[in-house]
Design a protein around this motif. Structure first.
Motif, short mmCIF file in Angstrom:
data_model
loop_
_atom_site.label_atom_id
_atom_site.label_comp_id
_atom_site.label_asym_id
_atom_site.label_seq_id
_atom_site.Cartn_x
_atom_site.Cartn_y
_atom_site.Cartn_z
N MET A 65 16.20 51.34 -32.98
CA MET A 65 16.19 52.88 -32.52
C MET A 65 16.04 52.80 -30.94
O MET A 65 14.97 52.24 -30.76
N LYS A 66 16.71 53.64 -30.15
CA LYS A 66 16.47 53.65 -28.73
C LYS A 66 15.70 54.84 -28.28
O LYS A 66 16.04 55.85 -28.98
N LEU A 67 14.78 54.81 -27.61
CA LEU A 67 13.90 55.88 -27.18
C LEU A 67 13.90 55.68 -25.66
O LEU A 67 14.07 55.05 -25.10
N GLU A 68 13.73 57.04 -25.18
CA GLU A 68 13.51 57.35 -23.64
C GLU A 68 12.13 57.57 -23.61
O GLU A 68 11.61 57.95 -24.36
N TYR A 69 11.77 57.20 -22.32
CA TYR A 69 10.46 57.35 -21.82
C TYR A 69 10.22 57.61 -20.14
O TYR A 69 11.33 57.46 -19.39
N SER A 70 9.21 58.54 -19.88
CA SER A 70 9.00 58.55 -18.62
C SER A 70 7.38 58.60 -18.42
O SER A 70 6.82 58.45 -19.43
N ILE A 71 7.04 58.12 -17.17
CA ILE A 71 5.62 58.04 -16.94
C ILE A 71 5.08 59.26 -16.00
O ILE A 71 5.74 59.49 -14.97
N TYR A 72 3.79 59.78 -16.48
CA TYR A 72 2.99 60.71 -15.54
C TYR A 72 1.98 59.83 -15.14
O TYR A 72 1.35 59.35 -15.89
N LYS A 73 1.56 59.94 -13.84
CA LYS A 73 0.47 59.39 -13.19
C LYS A 73 -0.48 60.33 -12.86
O LYS A 73 -0.58 61.13 -12.11
N GLN A 88 2.58 47.83 -27.41
CA GLN A 88 2.75 47.76 -28.68
C GLN A 88 4.14 48.50 -29.00
O GLN A 88 4.99 47.88 -29.81
N LEU A 89 4.25 49.79 -28.74
CA LEU A 89 5.43 50.64 -28.84
C LEU A 89 6.55 50.08 -28.39
O LEU A 89 7.63 49.90 -28.96
N ARG A 90 6.52 49.26 -27.25
CA ARG A 90 7.54 48.96 -26.59
C ARG A 90 8.13 47.61 -27.22
O ARG A 90 9.30 47.34 -27.15
N GLN A 91 7.37 46.90 -27.91
CA GLN A 91 7.86 45.76 -28.77
C GLN A 91 8.40 46.33 -30.01
O GLN A 91 9.41 45.47 -30.66
#
Length: 165
Positions: free
Chosen positions: A1-9, A37-40
């Motif tokens: 499954m592909k997921l998208e992400y963004s980062i808030y600093k 862990q999630l990225r793996q």
């Protein structure tokens, strides 16, 4: 499954990873080790989709005291009991706290206090589903993401500071 992400600093917590399935926010990771862990487990693609941009913007407003409620499509996955708990968490007003037993009472399961605690711990949508607003019956900051009560304390202090603005 592909997921998208963004980062808030965040100045308060550091990097916050917001994850989407393209239709809804499915996870928020506050801790680097949980993110790794999630990225793996999933194929992750960094994205500036309108959904993720909106989520990051709402987080920014929250951390600057300009937002007290989130308006995002959220997708949680859990048991019926967990979902009842998470829905109850969404109803806790900004800047206030309730006890685990209050949540158990609210969902009609007054003896399920420990199970409420476990459902809180299983919440994958931290901040958007405000599990940090649940405290021990005596007001103590118990169990946040395991033993990370310092994060719970920071979020509650932030909300108390901006509660009346």
């Amino acid at each position: 499954m592909k997921l998208e992400y963004s980062i808030y600093k965040s100045d308060l917590l550091g990097c916050i990873y917001v994850i989407s399935d393209g239709e809804a926010i499915v996870s928020v990771e506050l801790f680097e080790e949980d993110w790794q862990q999630l990225r793996q487990q999933y194929e992750m693609i960094k994205s500036n989709s309108p959904l993720l941009e909106n989520a990051v913007q709402q987080l920014d407003e929250y951390f600057h005291g300009k937002r007290k409620a989130f308006h995002l499509p959220l997708k949680w996955k859990g048991t019926e009991f967990q979902e009842q708990v998470w829905q109850a968490l969404c109803e806790i007003p900004y800047g206030t706290t309730v006890s685990y037993s209050d949540i158990a009472e609210k969902i009609g399961r007054p003896k399920a206090v420990r199970a409420v605690g476990q459902a809180n711990r299983a919440n994958e949508l931290a901040i958007f589903v405000p599990c940090h607003r649940v405290v021990g019956k005596n007001g103590s900051l118990t169990g946040y993401a395991g033993n990370r009560t310092n994060v719970k304390e920071r979020l509650l202090q932030l909300e108390r500071r901006y509660r009346t603005i």
